[in-house]
Design a protein around this motif. Structure first.
Motif, PDB file in Angstrom:
ATOM      1  N   GLY A 165      -0.226 -34.759 -12.746  1.00 66.28           N
ATOM      2  CA  GLY A 165       1.057 -34.137 -13.041  1.00 66.28           C
ATOM      3  C   GLY A 165       1.562 -34.470 -14.432  1.00 66.28           C
ATOM      4  O   GLY A 165       2.110 -33.610 -15.139  1.00 66.28           O
ATOM      5  N   VAL A 170      -2.060 -29.322 -13.025  1.00 61.29           N
ATOM      6  CA  VAL A 170      -1.616 -28.831 -11.722  1.00 61.29           C
ATOM      7  C   VAL A 170      -1.596 -27.309 -11.756  1.00 61.29           C
ATOM      8  O   VAL A 170      -1.382 -26.692 -12.814  1.00 61.29           O
ATOM      9  N   ASP A 173       0.751 -23.806  -7.452  1.00 58.32           N
ATOM     10  CA  ASP A 173       1.237 -24.317  -6.171  1.00 58.32           C
ATOM     11  C   ASP A 173       1.619 -25.790  -6.236  1.00 58.32           C
ATOM     12  O   ASP A 173       2.034 -26.375  -5.232  1.00 58.32           O
ATOM     13  N   GLY A 174       1.476 -26.396  -7.398  1.00 59.27           N
ATOM     14  CA  GLY A 174       1.827 -27.797  -7.567  1.00 59.27           C
ATOM     15  C   GLY A 174       0.704 -28.761  -7.251  1.00 59.27           C
ATOM     16  O   GLY A 174       0.832 -29.970  -7.491  1.00 59.27           O
ATOM     17  N   SER A 206       0.049 -32.475  -2.671  1.00 55.25           N
ATOM     18  CA  SER A 206       0.426 -33.668  -3.439  1.00 55.25           C
ATOM     19  C   SER A 206       1.402 -34.562  -2.688  1.00 55.25           C
ATOM     20  O   SER A 206       1.594 -35.720  -3.062  1.00 55.25           O
ATOM     21  N   ASP A 346       7.824 -34.921 -16.610  1.00 56.61           N
ATOM     22  CA  ASP A 346       8.181 -33.941 -15.585  1.00 56.61           C
ATOM     23  C   ASP A 346       7.499 -32.598 -15.814  1.00 56.61           C
ATOM     24  O   ASP A 346       7.136 -31.898 -14.863  1.00 56.61           O
TER      25      ASP A 346
END
Length: 388
Positions: A165, A170, A173-174, A206, A346
């Motif tokens: 991340g 990623v 869909d994360g 995740s 982030d």
């Protein structure tokens, strides 16, 4: 005339093949020609070129990039008027030949970064969580790669994996980007020039908690060091979990020659727990490289500095770890609190590239400069040379 035209076409095909030597596989980071990924190359009398490309596997995530780069390299050759790229997939035998070539005589399940390796191994550790160890690891790796070094990261924080991340590896869909597997060889994804492997790439969600005990953790770290093909790295960074548990001990056993970077905060009380992680590393034979103090003062618009987490923790940790040793353990850097550093984490955009003038980015880049010039000793290492 026909013979002359055929000879010219043959020469053009040779020039195309030479040009294709500049095309790198995005995952392996070596020329596609060297990896035997280029099949037939032909150029007809009108200048229309046809290039056969053999991908490693069906659904290769780098397929579009390879095809685009092959097309561009072919079109750049004088005399080529049109380009057709035929994409196929390697046979089982060709994939096996590729993995054997990449291993260069090193058998499967063999540790890549043993005592004879010229790769500098740096384990980043901390006494407790929440000190920004992973953020520092990710940004330091990118800063080293920006200096022209070949860099890899093993996200050994199995319980709290976050490196994918932090580096933007990623999907929509994360979930973390999956590595490519060629036979029994795993090719790590690449971000910002850094090759990365993480347990987060092997879970579908995740948010899933990895609840493993010691033996499974040890096997996972061991597999990362044997089955993942990193190639010739200058630096391998390991993002260790906080504390002095199973993973720290396993890394000490598997990589006793590693150097250790201890991350702490400015709180004097943090020196207690940070010292323990350094002591464990020393007990397993690893060398303490130094201390990095993270979350130092926050600069204010009026030029003052707000010490949210106090002062002196980094220096105190270095002092304690130096006690009784022949050589001092230095405080290598003090990274200030930074909105850019947090926002970059982030967004998956490391601050050292997203905002290089940020105060934290400048300190981390300077740290990378310090580590990049430190020589790697060849004393006692076999160089693989023979006298005939």
């Amino acid at each position: 005339m026909a013979d002359t035209a055929a000879a010219d076409a043959g020469t053009a095909a040779a020039r195309v093949r030479t040009a294709l030597g500049s095309v790198l596989d995005p995952e392996i980071r070596r020329p596609v020609t060297e990896l035997d990924m280029i099949g037939d190359v032909s150029v007809d009398e009108a200048g229309a070129a046809t290039v056969s490309v053999k991908l490693t596997i069906v659904g290769c995530p780098a397929a579009d990039t390879i095809e685009r780069d092959v097309r561009a390299a072919t079109a750049s050759v004088d005399g080529v008027t049109d380009v057709t790229v035929d994409v196929t997939v390697m046979t089982k035998e060709e994939r096996h030949a590729l993995t054997e070539k990449l291993r260069a005589g090193r058998g499967a399940r063999v540790q890549q970064f043993g005592p004879d390796s010229l790769t500098r191994v740096i384990a980043v550790t901390s006494g407790k969580g929440g000190v920004g160890k992973s953020t520092l690891t990710a940004n330091l790796a990118v800063a080293l790669a920006a200096r022209g070094l070949s860099v890899g990261i093993v996200d050994a924080d199995v319980y709290g994996f976050s490196i994918p991340g932090l580096l933007g590896l990623v999907g929509p869909d994360g979930a973390a980007v999956k590595p490519t597997q060629v036979d029994d060889m795993i090719l790590p994804p690449v971000a910002h020039g850094v090759k990365v492997i993480s347990i987060g790439m092997f879970v579908d969600d995740s948010s899933v908690a990895v609840a493993w005990r010691g033996p499974m953790l040890h096997r996972t770290i061991q597999q990362f060091l044997t089955d993942v093909f990193f190639g010739d790295l200058d630096v391998l960074l390991l993002d260790l979990p906080p504390g002095t548990g199973d993973v720290a001990i396993s890394v000490g056993q598997l990589l006793p020659h590693a150097e250790v970077l201890v991350v702490t905060t400015p709180q004097p009380a943090a020196a207690d727990v940070a010292e323990r992680s350094g002591v464990v590393a020393r007990q397993t034979g690893q060398r303490l490289l130094g201390v990095v103090e993270n979350m130092a003062g926050l600069a204010q618009p009026d030029g003052t500095v707000l010490e949210l987490f106090g002062t002196g923790g980094g220096a105190e940790t270095a002092r304690r770890l130096s006690a009784g040793q022949e050589a001092d353990v230095p405080l290598l850097a003090s990274v200030p609190l930074s909105l850019g550093l947090r926002e970059g984490g982030d967004l998956g955009a490391p601050v050292v590239v997203a905002a290089p003038d940020d105060p934290a980015a400048r300190v981390i880049d300077a740290l990378a400069g310090t580590l990049a010039v430190r020589p790697r000793s060849l004393v006692g290492r076999r160089l693989g040379l023979s006298v005939s």
